[in-house]
Enzyme design. Structure first.
Site, PDB file in Angstrom:
ATOM      1  N   GLU A   7      20.079  -0.062 -29.394  1.00 47.33           N
ATOM      2  CA  GLU A   7      20.400   1.341 -28.937  1.00 47.33           C
ATOM      3  C   GLU A   7      21.324   2.735 -29.176  1.00 47.33           C
ATOM      4  O   GLU A   7      20.131   3.041 -29.778  1.00 47.33           O
ATOM      5  CB  GLU A   7      22.223   0.959 -28.112  1.00 47.33           C
ATOM      6  CG  GLU A   7      22.575  -0.286 -28.307  1.00 47.33           C
ATOM      7  CD  GLU A   7      24.211  -1.695 -28.484  1.00 47.33           C
ATOM      8  OE1 GLU A   7      25.292   0.083 -28.877  1.00 47.33           O
ATOM      9  OE2 GLU A   7      24.817  -2.248 -28.226  1.00 47.33           O
ATOM     10  N   HIS A  35       9.450   6.374  -2.809  1.00 44.87           N
ATOM     11  CA  HIS A  35       8.691   6.134  -2.227  1.00 44.87           C
ATOM     12  C   HIS A  35       9.469   5.353  -0.794  1.00 44.87           C
ATOM     13  O   HIS A  35       8.239   5.322   0.099  1.00 44.87           O
ATOM     14  CB  HIS A  35       8.703   4.925  -3.056  1.00 44.87           C
ATOM     15  CG  HIS A  35       7.473   3.622  -2.580  1.00 44.87           C
ATOM     16  ND1 HIS A  35       6.231   3.748  -1.838  1.00 44.87           N
ATOM     17  CD2 HIS A  35       8.283   2.473  -1.403  1.00 44.87           C
ATOM     18  CE1 HIS A  35       6.453   2.681  -2.124  1.00 44.87           C
ATOM     19  NE2 HIS A  35       6.831   1.741  -1.013  1.00 44.87           N
ATOM     20  N   LYS A  38      -3.402  -2.539   3.581  1.00 51.03           N
ATOM     21  CA  LYS A  38      -3.495  -2.519   1.596  1.00 51.03           C
ATOM     22  C   LYS A  38      -2.800  -4.136   1.956  1.00 51.03           C
ATOM     23  O   LYS A  38      -1.813  -4.014   2.120  1.00 51.03           O
ATOM     24  CB  LYS A  38      -3.397  -1.180   0.877  1.00 51.03           C
ATOM     25  CG  LYS A  38      -3.484  -2.181  -0.997  1.00 51.03           C
ATOM     26  CD  LYS A  38      -2.547  -0.898  -1.456  1.00 51.03           C
ATOM     27  CE  LYS A  38      -1.255  -0.845  -1.466  1.00 51.03           C
ATOM     28  NZ  LYS A  38      -0.495   0.461  -2.487  1.00 51.03           N
ATOM     29  N   ARG A  59      -1.017  -6.351  -1.156  1.00 51.38           N
ATOM     30  CA  ARG A  59      -0.728  -6.530  -2.936  1.00 51.38           C
ATOM     31  C   ARG A  59      -0.670  -8.094  -3.824  1.00 51.38           C
ATOM     32  O   ARG A  59       0.356  -8.604  -3.069  1.00 51.38           O
ATOM     33  CB  ARG A  59       0.728  -5.686  -3.372  1.00 51.38           C
ATOM     34  CG  ARG A  59       0.806  -5.744  -4.627  1.00 51.38           C
ATOM     35  CD  ARG A  59       2.192  -4.943  -5.020  1.00 51.38           C
ATOM     36  NE  ARG A  59       2.092  -3.450  -5.290  1.00 51.38           N
ATOM     37  CZ  ARG A  59       1.147  -3.323  -6.466  1.00 51.38           C
ATOM     38  NH1 ARG A  59       0.733  -3.640  -7.433  1.00 51.38           N
ATOM     39  NH2 ARG A  59       1.219  -1.442  -6.089  1.00 51.38           N
ATOM     40  N   ASP A  69      -0.840   9.369  -1.690  1.00 54.84           N
ATOM     41  CA  ASP A  69       0.370   8.689  -1.955  1.00 54.84           C
ATOM     42  C   ASP A  69       0.819   9.525  -2.888  1.00 54.84           C
ATOM     43  O   ASP A  69       1.001  10.311  -2.851  1.00 54.84           O
ATOM     44  CB  ASP A  69      -0.944   7.657  -3.058  1.00 54.84           C
ATOM     45  CG  ASP A  69       0.319   6.581  -2.603  1.00 54.84           C
ATOM     46  OD1 ASP A  69       0.476   6.368  -2.261  1.00 54.84           O
ATOM     47  OD2 ASP A  69      -0.834   5.861  -2.915  1.00 54.84           O
ATOM     48  N   THR A 122      -1.210   2.381 -11.412  1.00 55.79           N
ATOM     49  CA  THR A 122      -1.496   1.310 -12.099  1.00 55.79           C
ATOM     50  C   THR A 122      -3.112   2.526 -11.438  1.00 55.79           C
ATOM     51  O   THR A 122      -4.398   2.045 -12.532  1.00 55.79           O
ATOM     52  CB  THR A 122      -2.248  -0.118 -12.372  1.00 55.79           C
ATOM     53  OG1 THR A 122      -2.160  -0.484 -11.155  1.00 55.79           O
ATOM     54  CG2 THR A 122      -0.788  -0.973 -12.026  1.00 55.79           C
ATOM     55  N   THR A 164      -4.416   0.655  -6.197  1.00 60.37           N
ATOM     56  CA  THR A 164      -4.627   1.451  -5.206  1.00 60.37           C
ATOM     57  C   THR A 164      -5.496   2.229  -5.421  1.00 60.37           C
ATOM     58  O   THR A 164      -6.267   2.058  -3.568  1.00 60.37           O
ATOM     59  CB  THR A 164      -3.313   1.689  -4.337  1.00 60.37           C
ATOM     60  OG1 THR A 164      -2.186   0.716  -5.060  1.00 60.37           O
ATOM     61  CG2 THR A 164      -3.189   2.790  -3.413  1.00 60.37           C
TER      62      THR A 164
HETATM   63  C1  R5P Z   1       2.716   1.734  -3.064  1.00 59.22           C
HETATM   64  O1  R5P Z   1       3.313   1.039  -1.417  1.00 59.22           O
HETATM   65  C2  R5P Z   1       2.645   2.361  -3.265  1.00 59.22           C
HETATM   66  O2  R5P Z   1       3.001   3.960  -2.052  1.00 59.22           O
HETATM   67  C3  R5P Z   1       0.984   3.356  -4.138  1.00 59.22           C
HETATM   68  O3  R5P Z   1       0.368   3.075  -3.318  1.00 59.22           O
HETATM   69  C4  R5P Z   1       1.298   2.060  -5.125  1.00 59.22           C
HETATM   70  O4  R5P Z   1       2.499   1.445  -5.464  1.00 59.22           O
HETATM   71  C5  R5P Z   1       0.663   3.017  -6.320  1.00 59.22           C
HETATM   72  O5  R5P Z   1       0.539   1.443  -7.155  1.00 59.22           O
HETATM   73  P1  R5P Z   1      -1.144   1.381  -8.300  1.00 59.22           P
HETATM   74  O6  R5P Z   1      -1.327   2.513  -8.602  1.00 59.22           O
HETATM   75  O7  R5P Z   1      -0.281   0.153  -9.323  1.00 59.22           O
HETATM   76  O8  R5P Z   1      -1.303   0.630  -7.778  1.00 59.22           O
END
Ligand code: R5P
Length: 316
Positions: free
Chosen positions: A42, A132, A195, A197, A221, A226, A229
């Site tokens: 905590e 986002h 794209k 996911r 973006d 990670t 994308t």
């Molecule tokens: C997704 O819709 C966001 O706009 C980013 O493209 C995404 O979250 C990026 O995440 P990562 O780098 O893990 O692919």
């Protein structure tokens, strides 16, 4: 900017450097509360002196997400109990914003839970940067100011040696609006990648709408987590004949785990992000960090003076 000694700034621990920069621009006092940690995990942040009636608690909720979220909630509560007249949570990067709807049965709407928690803890207004989803504003029970770093990032792009034929790339359909904002400032065409996911850390780019043959690209973006994308977008661009001259720009550089290694393996000439999240040095990566301190300071000054924020806000 005239000194704002009547503005109370409270900095969480997620990004004290940014909070100090905001305080310097506002010429306002900054409180950096001690945060004790109990053996069971905590935390106990203590705001010893709530300075001024109009208080702004600055804390991004990136990694370690849950520590930063709980710390923010406790700081808001401490300010309320400490007698602040009005409390604004300044959350440059708002974690959980990607969970803005249920994608399958059994999901929660994490963004809604997060926003409700901030309001319940004491936030009477929220300031976020390039969240986002624009849907967040409607789900917030308190006013939410959705600032944008796009004009500052576009300005930074203009100072880089990016070829005149470069196209702006939305790496998924969710980024089209963002790419159009850049396009309006940079006067470059937009191409879009489709794209999907496949799970929380894997994405697959299926196709591209537009022409990139022989051209340089600027992938835009809201965030890089990670880097999957970006990796997929680069793969599709190169498959479609784009030049190995790629710039990547994103407001939030979360860059978890081995993301820097992933990006290092790609032909990225410039990687432009902001300091909404604390950034450690990334040797070998061509990173440039644009500060959002001016943006946040102007927004705080304007809210304090009851002036409109229109030119600082996201295009919705
Ligand atoms: C997704 O819709 C966001 O706009 C980013 O493209 C995404 O979250 C990026 O995440 P990562 O780098 O893990 O692919």
């Amino acid at each position: 900017m005239r000194p704002r000694t009547d503005v109370g700034l409270v900095a969480g621990t997620s990004n004290r450097q940014l909070a100090r920069a905001v305080a310097a621009r506002l010429r306002a006092p900054l409180i950096g509360p001690e945060v004790e940690r109990f053996p069971d995990g905590e935390i106990r942040p203590t705001v010893e002196r709530v300075c001024g009636g109009d208080v702004y608690v600055i804390q991004s909720t990136g990694p370690h997400v849950h520590d930063h979220v709980i710390e923010l909630l406790l700081l808001l509560d401490a300010c309320r109990r400490g007698g602040a007249d009005r409390i604004t949570a300044v959350v440059p990067y708002l974690g959980y914003a990607r969970q803005d709807r249920r994608r399958r049965a059994g999901d929660a709407v994490g963004a809604r839970v997060m926003i409700d928690a901030l309001a319940t803890a004491g936030a009477e207004r929220l300031i976020v940067v390039d969240p986002h989803s624009v849907a967040l504003e409607a789900m917030s029970p308190v006013p939410m100011e959705m600032l944008t770093a796009v004009p500052a990032l576009a300005e930074a792009l203009l100072s880089m040696p990016i070829p005149a034929d470069a196209v702006l790339v939305a790496p998924d359909t969710g980024a089209i609006r963002l790419a159009e904002h850049y396009s309006s400032l940079l006067r470059r065409p937009v191409v879009v990648i489709r794209k999907t996911r496949t799970d929380v850390s894997r994405v697959h780019a299926e196709g591209l709408i537009g022409d990139v043959q022989g051209r340089s690209s600027v992938i835009v973006d809201d965030l890089i987590s990670t880097g999957c994308t970006i990796e997929e977008a680069v793969r599709v661009l190169l498959e479609r004949g784009a030049r190995q001259d790629i710039t990547v720009v994103a407001t939030h550089g979360i860059l978890v785990g081995r993301t820097a290694d992933r990006l290092l393996s790609l032909p990225i000439r410039h990687l432009l992000i902001t300091d909404t999240l604390h950034q450690e040095p990334m040797p070998g990566l061509p990173v440039e960090v644009e500060s959002v301190a001016d943006l946040l300071a102007e927004a705080i000054g304007r809210i304090h003076d009851a002036e409109p924020l229109t030119h600082l806000l996201m295009r919705t």
